[in-house]
Design an enzyme around this catalytic site. Structure first.
Site, PDB file in Angstrom:
ATOM      1  N   ASP A  49      16.360 -17.142 -72.086  1.00 18.41           N
ATOM      2  CA  ASP A  49      15.103 -17.209 -71.346  1.00 18.41           C
ATOM      3  C   ASP A  49      14.626 -18.662 -71.372  1.00 18.41           C
ATOM      4  OD1 ASP A  49      12.798 -16.026 -70.102  1.00 18.41           O
ATOM      5  OD2 ASP A  49      11.789 -15.932 -72.024  1.00 18.41           O
ATOM      6  N   LYS A  83      18.254 -16.344 -67.446  1.00 18.99           N
ATOM      7  CA  LYS A  83      17.004 -16.448 -66.677  1.00 18.99           C
ATOM      8  C   LYS A  83      16.670 -17.921 -66.545  1.00 18.99           C
ATOM      9  CE  LYS A  83      13.839 -12.883 -68.045  1.00 18.99           C
ATOM     10  NZ  LYS A  83      12.540 -12.538 -68.687  1.00 18.99           N
TER      11      LYS A  83
END
Ligand code: IMP
Ligand code: MG
Length: 171
Positions: free
Chosen positions: A99, A127
């Site tokens: 992330d 991501k």
């Protein structure tokens, strides 16, 4: 109960895991590999992945707590360290999702200080739009945008890790 929309099906995951395993098998051939999973999220993916790897390998796990203190420094707390001496070893770090990148960049720096031969990163989900530090995974299963997903190891408040697919909650 919440409704869950399937984003990545079991079949899609399975065939991608095979492709990633092929790439890792090609890279290491008969070299030894230490596969290090970041608990808890990685364990479902890692267990499927290692069954498809064919070099001599060992596994280990770390538990790290995401950024205690400020997000910008991104210090991770090591709650459980690996037991292996990694001097001169090939390390494959396995994550469920990258992330901000803070967790893995901290873990990688920490392990680099122990003089391994090589460290590579394998994540099921990337991501990229959320990245706060420079971190490129060497093997990526799927790229997603800025959305919160669950299943196949990924949790929402510790639930949903058992789902065999990846989805998101829709109400
Ligand atoms: P980061 O890369 O340090 O920001 O943190 C990665 C960790 O955040 C992962 O290992 C997950 O535990 C968690 N995480 C980030 N995005 C999601 C998501 O969409 N679903 C579930 N967990 C997530
Ligand atoms: Mg996690």
């Amino acid at each position: 109960m919440n409704n869950i929309e399937i984003l990545i099906s079991e079949d899609e995951i399975n065939s991608r895991v095979l492709e990633i395993a092929d790439a890792i098998n090609n890279k290491y051939k008969n070299e030894e590999l230490l596969v290090v999973g970041i608990l808890k999220g990685s364990f479902v993916f890692m267990s499927d992945l290692i069954k498809r790897l064919n070099m001599p390998l060992e596994i280990d796990f770390m538990i790290v707590s995401s950024y205690s203190g400020t997000e910008s420094t991104g210090n991770v707390n090591i709650i459980k360290d690996i037991n292996n001496d990694i001097t001169n070893k090939n390390i494959l770090l396995v994550e469920d999702i990258v992330d901000t990148g803070l967790t893995l960049s901290n873990v990688r720096n920490l392990l680099f200080n122990r003089n391994p031969k090589n460290i590579e990163i394998c994540t099921l989900i990337d991501k990229k739009v959320r990245r706060k530090v420079e971190l490129e995974a060497d093997y990526v299963g799927f790229n997603i945008g800025n959305e919160f997903i669950i299943g196949y190891g990924l949790d929402l408040d510790e639930k949903y890790r058992n789902l065999p697919y990846i989805g998101k909650i829709v109400n």
